[in-house]
Design a protein around this motif. Structure first.
Motif, PDB file in Angstrom:
ATOM      1  N   ILE A   1       0.842  -1.202   0.000  1.00  0.00           N
ATOM      2  CA  ILE A   1       0.000   0.000   0.000  1.00  0.00           C
ATOM      3  C   ILE A   1       0.874   1.249   0.000  1.00  0.00           C
ATOM      4  N   ILE A   2       1.871   1.276   0.855  1.00  0.00           N
ATOM      5  CA  ILE A   2       2.754   2.451   0.922  1.00  0.00           C
ATOM      6  C   ILE A   2       3.596   2.556  -0.348  1.00  0.00           C
ATOM      7  N   ASP A   3       3.998   1.425  -0.897  1.00  0.00           N
ATOM      8  CA  ASP A   3       4.796   1.441  -2.119  1.00  0.00           C
ATOM      9  C   ASP A   3       4.013   1.983  -3.310  1.00  0.00           C
TER      10      ASP A   3
ATOM     11  N   ASP B   1       3.566  13.388   0.327  1.00  0.00           N
ATOM     12  CA  ASP B   1       2.352  13.719   1.078  1.00  0.00           C
ATOM     13  C   ASP B   1       1.419  12.512   1.174  1.00  0.00           C
ATOM     14  N   GLU B   2       1.307  11.776   0.102  1.00  0.00           N
ATOM     15  CA  GLU B   2       0.443  10.595   0.109  1.00  0.00           C
ATOM     16  C   GLU B   2       0.989   9.531   1.062  1.00  0.00           C
TER      17      GLU B   2
ATOM     18  N   LYS C   1      10.353   4.629   1.483  1.00  0.00           N
ATOM     19  CA  LYS C   1       9.602   5.130   0.325  1.00  0.00           C
ATOM     20  C   LYS C   1       9.925   6.607   0.081  1.00  0.00           C
ATOM     21  N   ILE C   2       9.979   7.392   1.129  1.00  0.00           N
ATOM     22  CA  ILE C   2      10.323   8.815   0.986  1.00  0.00           C
ATOM     23  C   ILE C   2      11.747   8.964   0.476  1.00  0.00           C
ATOM     24  N   LYS C   3      12.633   8.146   0.982  1.00  0.00           N
ATOM     25  CA  LYS C   3      14.023   8.171   0.509  1.00  0.00           C
ATOM     26  C   LYS C   3      14.079   7.887  -0.996  1.00  0.00           C
TER      27      LYS C   3
END
Length: 66
Positions: free
Chosen positions: A13-15, A21-22, A58-60
């Motif tokens: 889901i996060i990927d 922001d999402e 994910k942010i990285k």
């Protein structure tokens, strides 16, 4: 504690998020859901650490792309 299948689902889901922001919104939503389901503070700490780790990577990934 989340099962491995549940952990995999959270990671997927996060990927699928398309912006920082999402990622933040989805992570907050999932953590809020966990808080509603459990009153066990150890479980909450574990979930918070797990979500932070997944979101961080994910942010990285987003920051490296830019």
């Amino acid at each position: 504690m989340l099962t491995l299948v549940e952990q995999d689902r959270v990671i997927l889901i996060i990927d699928d998020c398309t912006s920082i922001d999402e990622v933040s919104e989805v992570t907050s939503f999932i953590y809020g859901y966990v808080i509603e389901l459990t009153s066990d503070t150890q479980e909450r700490k574990y979930m918070h650490a797990f979500l932070r780790k997944v979101a961080f990577y994910k942010i990285k990934e987003f920051l490296i792309e830019k």
